[in-house]
Design an enzyme around this catalytic site. Structure first.
Site, PDB file in Angstrom:
ATOM      1  N   GLU A  83     -40.287  25.616  -6.137  1.00 53.38           N
ATOM      2  CA  GLU A  83     -38.866  25.312  -6.298  1.00 53.38           C
ATOM      3  C   GLU A  83     -38.277  24.711  -5.021  1.00 53.38           C
ATOM      4  OE1 GLU A  83     -36.999  25.167  -8.863  1.00 53.38           O
ATOM      5  OE2 GLU A  83     -38.427  26.017 -10.276  1.00 53.38           O
ATOM      6  N   THR A 123     -37.483  16.261  -3.806  1.00 59.42           N
ATOM      7  CA  THR A 123     -38.812  15.642  -3.782  1.00 59.42           C
ATOM      8  C   THR A 123     -39.334  15.509  -5.212  1.00 59.42           C
ATOM      9  OG1 THR A 123     -39.235  16.694  -1.660  1.00 59.42           O
ATOM     10  CG2 THR A 123     -41.149  15.853  -2.810  1.00 59.42           C
ATOM     11  N   TYR A 167     -29.217  28.491  -7.860  1.00 57.35           N
ATOM     12  CA  TYR A 167     -30.186  27.821  -8.721  1.00 57.35           C
ATOM     13  C   TYR A 167     -31.595  28.360  -8.463  1.00 57.35           C
ATOM     14  CZ  TYR A 167     -33.647  24.587 -10.249  1.00 57.35           C
ATOM     15  OH  TYR A 167     -34.782  24.085 -10.830  1.00 57.35           O
ATOM     16  N   ASP A 209     -28.540  23.179 -12.009  1.00 56.02           N
ATOM     17  CA  ASP A 209     -28.569  22.227 -10.898  1.00 56.02           C
ATOM     18  C   ASP A 209     -28.091  20.887 -11.457  1.00 56.02           C
ATOM     19  OD1 ASP A 209     -30.658  21.375 -12.461  1.00 56.02           O
ATOM     20  OD2 ASP A 209     -32.101  21.191 -10.826  1.00 56.02           O
ATOM     21  N   CYS A 213     -33.036   9.361 -26.315  1.00 53.32           N
ATOM     22  CA  CYS A 213     -32.471  10.234 -27.349  1.00 53.32           C
ATOM     23  C   CYS A 213     -33.325  10.245 -28.619  1.00 53.32           C
ATOM     24  CB  CYS A 213     -31.045   9.806 -27.667  1.00 53.32           C
ATOM     25  SG  CYS A 213     -30.001   9.801 -26.190  1.00 53.32           S
TER      26      CYS A 213
HETATM   27 FE1  SF4 Z   1     -29.893  13.852 -23.606  1.00 51.77          FE
HETATM   28 FE2  SF4 Z   1     -30.009  12.075 -25.566  1.00 51.77          FE
HETATM   29 FE3  SF4 Z   1     -31.002  14.508 -25.910  1.00 51.77          FE
HETATM   30 FE4  SF4 Z   1     -28.384  14.132 -25.747  1.00 51.77          FE
HETATM   31  S1  SF4 Z   1     -29.758  13.360 -27.330  1.00 51.77           S
HETATM   32  S2  SF4 Z   1     -29.556  15.727 -24.742  1.00 51.77           S
HETATM   33  S3  SF4 Z   1     -28.264  12.488 -24.256  1.00 51.77           S
HETATM   34  S4  SF4 Z   1     -31.746  12.939 -24.445  1.00 51.77           S
END
Ligand code: SF4
Length: 375
Positions: A40, A46, A123, A141, A202
């Site tokens: 961590e 990094t 965190y 974080d 997404c």
């Molecule tokens: Fe992230 Fe897209 Fe998933 Fe929403 S749908 S959490 S923006 S990857």
């Protein structure tokens, strides 16, 4: 945020994705809090791929908290050398010494005790305790905050403590209490691999149907950009002495009191490790450097050294853009500077030095080679 059946489905889908697609990383094959803690700390600022070889080398030399606590600081810094942000290495060792002295060599299991160790904030404490001991602590974080902001279409500046507090409450409410360690890693993994700062993927996201940012078509614009501080240009000049045997001299890390006294303290800007004599060059770099050397070496003030320019090295520290101008100074005998150590110019890494100092040494070596080729 999500509740009831929706929340249960959200957790199930994210954890299912994580168990199937998580990256195989060395620190994921252990429950040893020492190893998780080290990973961590190394992963702060990094990248994973860059941290892995350091992690493995460090553990080979310091396999447990006792070996780290008892090691000379210079050796710890040397093994950290190249990872940058060396205060992390110093804090890891100080924390190891506290764990040995106050916690019988065992990483504390209470959140408050973990937070009391040098270099460990909310965190890091939540990450270590949840992964190693299944403590019900949600991590937050910048990475996780970005995922939460997109999931909930939350706007605003993360630096505002009120908003950060709200994000922490959201993270707490989503945490899967039956497997908090996996949950936290799944959130981090989503942020690191799919919900990345630019171009979130997404279409591959396991929780896309819960994502308000995606539904509104604003996911990529979240989190909202914060205003950048204007960049300040800094010019420095460094003296790289070299004698006939290829030896050079380096100065010790700046003292911590001086570091605190001024963020513009020149050696601190250059490196918190061993470094070449360096001066701020507001006017004419060669003259400024010569004036500095005459002041630091009063017994040599009548010496007329030839300062050979050795190119330039660029470096950025937060909002400062540093241009460092190395000057090679070939001498018969190296001057005596208080606190200096004398090492081969081609092998300065036998002392803990930063990447920047290594670049300066390489530039000077190249210049020395050219100068000899011309003779
Ligand atoms: Fe992230 Fe897209 Fe998933 Fe929403 S749908 S959490 S923006 S990857």
């Amino acid at each position: 945020m999500l509740k009831g059946l929706e929340l249960a489905a959200f957790r199930r889908q994210l954890l299912g994705w994580f168990s199937q697609f998580q990256r195989d990383l060395p620190w994921r094959r252990t429950k040893d809090p020492y190893r998780i803690w080290l990973s961590e700390i190394m992963l702060q600022q990094t990248r994973v791929a860059a941290a892995i070889p350091y992690y493995e080398r460090f553990l080979q030399r310091f396999p447990d908290v006792h070996s780290l606590a008892n090691a000379p600081e210079e050796e710890v810094l040397r093994l950290w050398s190249g990872l940058g942000y060396y205060s992390r290495a110093r804090n890891v060792q100080k924390a190891a010494q506290e764990i040995v002295a106050k916690h019988k060599g065992q990483f504390p299991t209470r959140f408050g005790d973990a937070l009391g160790l040098p270099g460990i904030g909310n965190y890091t404490a939540a990450a270590i305790l949840s992964i190693a001991f299944d403590a019900k602590q949600a991590v937050l974080d910048g990475n996780v905050a970005r995922v939460l902001a997109r999931l909930g279409a939350i706007r605003g500046d993360f630096r505002e403590s009120q908003l950060w507090q709200e994000l922490q409450e959201t993270a707490d409410s989503l945490l899967e209490p039956k497997s908090p360690g996996d949950w936290n890693q799944a959130m981090m993994e989503l942020g690191a691999t799919l919900c990345t700062p630019k171009s979130p993927q997404c279409l591959l996201c396991p929780v896309v149907q819960f994502c308000e940012g995606r539904r509104l078509g604003i996911a990529e614009s979240l989190p909202e950009k914060r205003k950048k501080r204007a960049t300040v240009e800094v010019v420095l000049a460094a003296a790289v002495f070299a004698d006939g045997r290829g030896q050079t001299l380096l100065l010790p890390p700046p003292e911590s009191t001086k570091e605190k006294a001024s963020a513009d303290h020149v050696p601190t800007l250059v490196s918190r490790m061993w470094h070449f004599p360096t001066v701020s060059a507001a006017g004419e770099p060669r003259k400024d450097l010569m004036a500095f050397l005459r002041k630091e070496l009063p017994e040599e003030r009548n010496r007329n050294w030839e300062l050979l320019p050795a190119g330039k090295v660029r470096h950025a520290v937060t909002y400062r853009a540093i241009t460092l101008l190395p000057f090679l100074i070939e001498v018969k005998t190296l001057p005596r500077l208080s606190g200096a150590k004398y090492v081969p110019l081609a092998d300065i890494s036998i002392l803990p030095v930063s990447n920047l100092t290594r670049k300066v040494a390489r530039a000077a070596l190249a210049t020395a080679g050219l100068a000899r080729a011309k003779q």
